[in-house]
Design a protein around this motif. Sequence first.
Motif, PDB file in Angstrom:
ATOM      1  N   LEU A   1       0.818  -1.208   0.000  1.00 41.04           N
ATOM      2  CA  LEU A   1       0.000   0.000   0.000  1.00 41.04           C
ATOM      3  C   LEU A   1       0.854   1.260   0.000  1.00 41.04           C
TER       4      LEU A   1
ATOM      5  N   THR B   1      -9.865   7.595  -5.797  1.00 37.27           N
ATOM      6  CA  THR B   1     -11.118   7.410  -5.083  1.00 37.27           C
ATOM      7  C   THR B   1     -12.055   8.578  -5.404  1.00 37.27           C
TER       8      THR B   1
ATOM      9  N   LEU C   1      -7.202   5.178   4.185  1.00 35.75           N
ATOM     10  CA  LEU C   1      -6.751   4.626   2.909  1.00 35.75           C
ATOM     11  C   LEU C   1      -5.873   5.625   2.165  1.00 35.75           C
TER      12      LEU C   1
ATOM     13  N   CYS D   1      -1.579   5.119   1.247  1.00 33.59           N
ATOM     14  CA  CYS D   1      -1.067   4.964  -0.113  1.00 33.59           C
ATOM     15  C   CYS D   1       0.001   6.014  -0.434  1.00 33.59           C
TER      16      CYS D   1
ATOM     17  N   THR E   1      -6.196  -3.742   1.308  1.00 28.85           N
ATOM     18  CA  THR E   1      -7.111  -2.604   1.197  1.00 28.85           C
ATOM     19  C   THR E   1      -8.406  -2.880   1.940  1.00 28.85           C
TER      20      THR E   1
ATOM     21  N   LEU F   1      -9.826  -0.787   5.217  1.00 26.51           N
ATOM     22  CA  LEU F   1     -11.130  -0.121   5.174  1.00 26.51           C
ATOM     23  C   LEU F   1     -12.042  -0.629   6.281  1.00 26.51           C
TER      24      LEU F   1
END
Length: 263
Positions: free
Chosen positions: A153, A160, A178, A182, A254, A258
Motif C-alpha cells: 500500500l 477514489t 486509505l 497509499c 485494502t 477499510l
Amino acid sequence: MSPYADDLSLAHRLADAADRITAARFRARDLTVRSKPDRTPVTDADTAVEDALRDVLLAERPDDAVAGEERGGAVSGPGRTWLMDPIDGTKNFLRGLPVWATLIALVSDGSPVVGVVSAPLLGRRWWAATGGGAWLRDGAGEHRLAVSKVEGLADSYLSTTHLGSWGEHHSRDAYLALTDACWENRAFGDFWHHCLVAEGAIDIAAEAIVNPWDVAAAQVLVTEAGGRFTDLTGAATFDGGSALSTNGLLHEATLELLNRHRG
C-alpha cells in the motif's frame, strides 16, 4: 477466443452508435437537462443513447433482458441481461469536460461476461470478454492490458471519490486511512479509474457508492486484466452498492484497512 465474441462485437457496434450521439451533443447549445429524483442530472443525450441502444438490442437480441440508468429494468437474475449507462460522468459532460463514457455490459446468470467502455472525447475505448483478455484502443492502436505488480500500500497509486460520499455511505475515517496509507492519491472518478487499474496505470480504485450499471463493465475489464474487483465488503459483485478495483496483490490489505477503520 472468448465464447462471447459475437456479443462483444455487438457491444462494440452499440458503443459506436452511442459515440455518434454523444459526440454530436457534447457542448451543444440546445442541450436539455433535467434532474432525477436523486438530484443527479440527465440530458437529452443520455436518453437518446439508451433508447437507440435498446432498439438495436430488441432487433438483434430479442430474448435478452435490458436494464439501463435512464429507463430502468432488473439488473440481476437468471439468463442474459444487457446493462448500460449511456453517459457515465454526466456532470463532466454538462460542464464541457471530456471525461465521460458510455458503459455497456452483458451479464449472464448474474456475472458480467462482456464489457465495453467508450470515451470518444478522450479517444479511448476499453473492452473485455470472459476468456478473451482486456484491451484498450487509443491513438497508438490496440493494446492488451495487464494490471500493475505493486505489492505494498505504501507504494500504491490510489484513485477514489468525493469525501462526502464516503462519510455518508461508508466511513470518513476509512477514506482518510486509505489515502494516508497509499503513496499517492487522485480522484479520476467514474469509469476512468477502474479502466486505469486495468491498464496498470494506477493500483487501486475505491468507491463508497455506485449503481450496478456504473461498474458491471469494469468488473470484467479489471478481472480479465488480471486484477480483482469486489464491493467494499469483499464480495465479487457489481451490484453490492460499492466498488473496489485493485491489481489483486493489494486487495486484501485494502479491504482489511477499510474495515478496520469503518468503526
